[in-house]
Design an enzyme around this catalytic site. Structure first.
Site, short mmCIF file in Angstrom:
data_model
loop_
_atom_site.label_atom_id
_atom_site.label_comp_id
_atom_site.label_asym_id
_atom_site.label_seq_id
_atom_site.Cartn_x
_atom_site.Cartn_y
_atom_site.Cartn_z
N ASP A 14 -13.79 7.15 0.04
CA ASP A 14 -13.69 6.56 -1.29
C ASP A 14 -14.62 7.28 -2.26
O ASP A 14 -14.27 7.52 -3.42
CB ASP A 14 -14.10 5.08 -1.26
CG ASP A 14 -13.02 4.18 -0.69
OD1 ASP A 14 -11.83 4.56 -0.75
OD2 ASP A 14 -13.36 3.09 -0.20
N TYR A 60 -4.95 0.82 -7.83
CA TYR A 60 -3.82 1.72 -8.07
C TYR A 60 -2.47 1.07 -7.84
O TYR A 60 -1.43 1.70 -8.02
CB TYR A 60 -3.94 2.99 -7.22
CG TYR A 60 -3.66 2.81 -5.74
CD1 TYR A 60 -2.36 2.90 -5.25
CD2 TYR A 60 -4.69 2.57 -4.85
CE1 TYR A 60 -2.09 2.74 -3.90
CE2 TYR A 60 -4.43 2.41 -3.51
CZ TYR A 60 -3.13 2.50 -3.04
OH TYR A 60 -2.87 2.33 -1.70
N ALA A 71 -16.01 -0.97 -1.81
CA ALA A 71 -15.51 0.09 -2.68
C ALA A 71 -16.50 0.36 -3.81
O ALA A 71 -16.72 1.51 -4.20
CB ALA A 71 -14.14 -0.29 -3.24
N LYS A 83 -14.62 -3.26 4.72
CA LYS A 83 -15.32 -1.98 4.65
C LYS A 83 -16.78 -2.05 5.10
O LYS A 83 -17.34 -1.04 5.54
CB LYS A 83 -15.23 -1.41 3.24
CG LYS A 83 -13.82 -0.99 2.86
CD LYS A 83 -13.78 -0.37 1.47
CE LYS A 83 -12.35 0.05 1.14
NZ LYS A 83 -12.28 0.74 -0.16
N GLY A 113 -18.41 -4.79 -9.92
CA GLY A 113 -18.12 -4.80 -8.49
C GLY A 113 -19.16 -4.02 -7.70
O GLY A 113 -19.42 -2.85 -7.99
N ALA A 114 -19.75 -4.69 -6.70
CA ALA A 114 -20.78 -4.06 -5.87
C ALA A 114 -20.48 -4.26 -4.39
O ALA A 114 -21.39 -4.26 -3.56
CB ALA A 114 -22.16 -4.63 -6.21
N GLY A 155 -6.29 4.43 -11.17
CA GLY A 155 -6.79 4.56 -9.81
C GLY A 155 -6.03 5.54 -8.94
O GLY A 155 -6.38 5.73 -7.77
N ASN A 168 -14.42 3.46 4.99
CA ASN A 168 -12.98 3.29 4.73
C ASN A 168 -12.12 4.12 5.68
O ASN A 168 -10.89 4.06 5.62
CB ASN A 168 -12.63 3.61 3.28
CG ASN A 168 -12.52 5.10 3.03
OD1 ASN A 168 -13.30 5.90 3.58
ND2 ASN A 168 -11.58 5.50 2.20
N SER A 197 0.82 -1.21 0.00
CA SER A 197 0.00 0.00 0.00
C SER A 197 0.85 1.27 0.00
O SER A 197 1.85 1.37 0.72
CB SER A 197 -0.92 0.02 1.23
OG SER A 197 -1.62 1.24 1.32
#
Length: 299
Positions: free
Chosen positions: A125, A243, A153, A89, A149-150, A264, A110, A33
């Protein structure tokens, strides 16, 4: 006449040291990260004593069921707050005392601020993606958009997309029930017909102006494409939330097919900027954070 004794010199006063701001990131597989250096370098520029720690579920060999102990431990150790990432999250929400309006509407957190014995959840986010999109793809058509994606994020990005004026957002997720639930949530907030859940990507992609990718696929630990490459077409713009690496397989394939793309990095920078403000009460410089991010390299 005798000389008066000299007064003893006053002891030099020690400078008062400002308390350290200690924050952390909870998630799985987060050793790469860039969030810690973004926060710490911005704090250095502002003269703050700031320590950012990684709390990696994979390294600790625990799952999301360890969240209660991790939160309690952070409080006992004097943490100011925590960033929260995949896969925590949504699981973090029942452990919090309060949610910001955005976090409550989105159903994902987040950023958690720890203060006065209370745990307050926020979602940066959503604001981070919106600002990155405005700067990178602000002029693109957005009548029909497909989102992959659901999850946590994905929920934040979907809310941002409709706030940005996407006419209809079609949601595709490996768990169809999750896409259905998010579509219902979006329609309740933004109006009937603004979102739907889809089971077949091909027809939706053929009609789409844009594609938003909001799954972990493409991350260093989950390489590959999140959809068949042949569904990408030159009329499409593609916005990525991954990212690390900055150049995902999806972006590489999309550009090769003539798509306009957004990596990203913008979302990473602006969500970090918003979280930093929540943790410190100090206004950061997003452009300086962007420069820190860029200096870390593309991969």
């Amino acid at each position: 006449m005798t000389n008066a004794p000299h007064a003893a010199p006053a002891p030099a006063s020690s400078p008062v040291r400002a308390p350290s701001i200690i924050v952390g990131l909870i998630g799985a597989g987060i050793q790469a990260s860039r969030t810690p250096p973004m926060h710490e370098q911005e704090a250095d520029a502002l003269g703050l004593r700031y320590i950012y720690r990684l709390i990696d579920l994979d390294q600790l060999q625990v799952g999301v069921d360890a969240l209660p102990d991790l939160l309690e431990g952070a409080e006992r150790l004097g943490f100011t707050g925590l960033n929260i990432t995949y896969p925590c999250k949504q699981a973090i929400i029942p452990l919090l005392d309060e949610l910001s309006d955005d976090a409550r509407a989105i159903g994902a957190v987040n950023t958690v601020v720890l203060s006065g014995g209370r745990r307050v959840g926020h979602n940066t986010d959503c604001s981070g993606f919106a600002e990155g999109f405005r700067r990178g793809l602000g002029d693109v058509p957005r009548a029909r958009v497909v989102q992959l994606g659901a999850g946590g994020a994905g929920a934040a990005v979907a809310h941002a997309a409709l706030q940005l004026g996407v006419g209809r957002l079609s949601l595709f997720d490996a768990d169809p029930a999750r896409a259905v639930a998010l579509a219902a949530q979006l329609n309740a907030r933004f109006g009937a017909g603004r979102a739907d859940a889809i089971a077949d990507l091909e027809p939706a992609m053929a009609q789409a102006d844009g594609l938003i990718h909001a799954t972990p696929t493409g991350m260093a630990k989950f390489p590959g494409l999140p959809l068949p490459a042949e569904l990408l077409h030159s009329r499409l713009w593609v916005a990525e939330i991954v990212y690390f690496p900055l150049e995902t397989d999806l972006l590489r394939e999309a550009r090769a097919r003539g798509c306009r793309t957004l990596d990203g990095g913008g979302m990473a920078v602006f969500q970090a900027s918003d979280a930093f403000r929540l943790f410190t009460g100090v206004e950061p410089d997003p452009e300086r954070i962007r420069a820190h991010f860029a200096a870390m390299g593309a991969n």
